[in-house]
Design an enzyme around this catalytic site. Structure first.
Site, mmCIF file in Angstrom:
data_model
loop_
_atom_site.group_PDB
_atom_site.id
_atom_site.type_symbol
_atom_site.label_atom_id
_atom_site.label_comp_id
_atom_site.label_asym_id
_atom_site.label_seq_id
_atom_site.Cartn_x
_atom_site.Cartn_y
_atom_site.Cartn_z
ATOM 1 C CE1 TYR A 56 -3.477 -2.564 0.185
ATOM 2 C CE2 TYR A 56 -4.257 -1.478 2.172
ATOM 3 C CZ TYR A 56 -4.433 -2.412 1.184
ATOM 4 O OH TYR A 56 -5.573 -3.186 1.180
ATOM 5 N N GLY A 57 2.073 1.124 0.560
ATOM 6 C CA GLY A 57 2.948 2.296 0.693
ATOM 7 C C GLY A 57 3.344 2.932 -0.630
ATOM 8 C CG ASN A 88 1.996 3.530 10.361
ATOM 9 O OD1 ASN A 88 2.000 4.470 11.127
ATOM 10 N ND2 ASN A 88 2.312 2.308 10.754
ATOM 11 C CD GLU A 172 6.460 -8.398 3.252
ATOM 12 O OE1 GLU A 172 5.859 -8.501 2.201
ATOM 13 O OE2 GLU A 172 6.136 -7.625 4.150
ATOM 14 C CB CYS A 209 6.239 1.221 8.377
ATOM 15 S SG CYS A 209 5.992 -0.260 7.360
ATOM 16 C CB THR A 210 2.435 -2.329 10.908
ATOM 17 O OG1 THR A 210 2.139 -2.565 9.529
ATOM 18 C CG2 THR A 210 1.438 -1.339 11.465
HETATM 19 N N1 DGL Z 1 2.237 -2.157 6.713
HETATM 20 C C1 DGL Z 1 2.353 -0.995 5.862
HETATM 21 C C2 DGL Z 1 2.337 0.294 6.712
HETATM 22 O O1 DGL Z 1 2.298 0.259 7.929
HETATM 23 C C3 DGL Z 1 3.607 -1.025 5.012
HETATM 24 C C4 DGL Z 1 3.680 -2.071 3.956
HETATM 25 C C5 DGL Z 1 3.103 -1.641 2.624
HETATM 26 O O2 DGL Z 1 3.661 -0.722 1.980
HETATM 27 O O3 DGL Z 1 2.110 -2.214 2.226
HETATM 28 O O4 DGL Z 1 2.357 1.355 6.139
#
Ligand code: DGL
Length: 294
Positions: A56-57, A88, A172, A209-210
């Site tokens: 998603y980032g 996030n 990851e 970021c998680t």
């Molecule tokens: N887990 C997403 C966050 O906390 C980061 C990973 C992603 O880019 O999908 O922003």
């Protein structure tokens, strides 16, 4: 995206033993799920990781909103009593849209607001934030922290937000402790103007970021003991607990009914293996969610 509901208005009110719905772009949100499981052992969780559409980032805010709303609708339709946006990037771009799509009795807890409230409450003035391009590009931490600092009567605050997009893929890959992590973290921070030993340039760094909690030792090694690393997942878990307590929706303290469920939109061997690292204990991922064809 105006306030429509995904559940019929005649539905029965949610029971306190209903699950907490948690979602992320993938498996990073399992760090938040684990903190919730630790803080509230009586609660049952339904976790969804949108591995088919990650990262998603690097997506546009519009697309992250579309995915997030679809997932929140799915979790609510599954009977979840609260929705936790354990990402996030989605928290930064989609919280209002997610709230608008849910019935009012389903609280939405994101991963940004509780951390911002914590920093303002603790009186932290000089804050650095690292995160994905989507999170940092939204400016969410800067806006909301400045607002919270003002509300708490704090003056002279400084917030710096730094996009660090290489870190989530490295983590990851399982390289959070690899020697390559150190120069990558250092390179990003120095490019942003941070220098080791510079007198209290920032007091605290938000790992926005998680995925990043797994790399905490590497951040600690680069930053040294002077800078506080903010433990987002446990702060968010406390916020989830408070939101449920306020509504009288905490699960009864006696034994939990049923197991947690962990779904992903695309299940690969790699995700199945990595999930355990993020959750800190065994996790059984199954394919499922809003895009799943039976
Ligand atoms: N887990 C997403 C966050 O906390 C980061 C990973 C992603 O880019 O999908 O922003």
């Amino acid at each position: 995206m105006e306030g429509r509901m995904c559940l019929p208005s005649s539905r029965p009110s949610l029971a306190s033993d209903a699950p907490i719905g948690i979602f992320d772009s993938g498996i990073g949100g399992l760090t938040v799920a684990h903190a919730i499981a630790q803080a509230m052992p009586a609660e049952r969780m339904l976790y969804f990781g949108d591995t088919a559409h990650m990262p998603y980032g690097d997506r546009s805010p519009e697309l992250v909103r579309t995915y997030s709303v679809r997932i929140a609708e799915f979790l609510a339709a599954e009977g979840c009593k609260a929705i936790v946006i354990a990402c996030n990037s989605a928290s930064a771009t989609a919280k209002a849209a997610v709230e608008a799509c849910l019935p009012e009795d389903v609280p939405v807890i994101d991963v940004v607001a509780p951390v911002v409230q914590h920093l303002a409450h603790e009186g932290v003035k000089r804050v650095g934030v690292v995160g994905t391009r989507a999170t940092i590009g939204s400016g969410i931490y800067g806006h909301s922290l400045r607002e919270a600092q003002r509300a708490n009567g704090l003056t002279g605050g400084r917030i710096e937000e730094w996009a660090t997009p290489l870190l989530a893929p490295l983590i990851e890959e399982g390289w959070q402790s690899h020697e390559l992590m150190l120069p990558v973290i250092q390179g990003y921070l120095e490019a942003a103007g941070w220098h080791a030993g510079k007198e209290r340039h920032i007091e605290a760094l938000v790992l926005g970021c998680t995925h990043y909690p797994l790399a905490e030792p590497a951040f600690r090694q680069v930053l040294g003991p002077e800078v506080d690393l903010i433990d987002g997942p446990s702060i968010v878990a406390a916020a989830v607990s408070a939101a449920l307590r306020t509504r009288g929706m905490l699960a009864p303290a006696d034994a939990r009914q049923g197991q947690h469920e962990f779904m992903v939109s695309d299940l690969t061997d790699n995700f199945a293996q990595s999930a355990q690292r993020f959750f800190g204990e065994e996790v059984h991922l199954v394919p499922g969610g809003p895009w799943f064809q039976h």
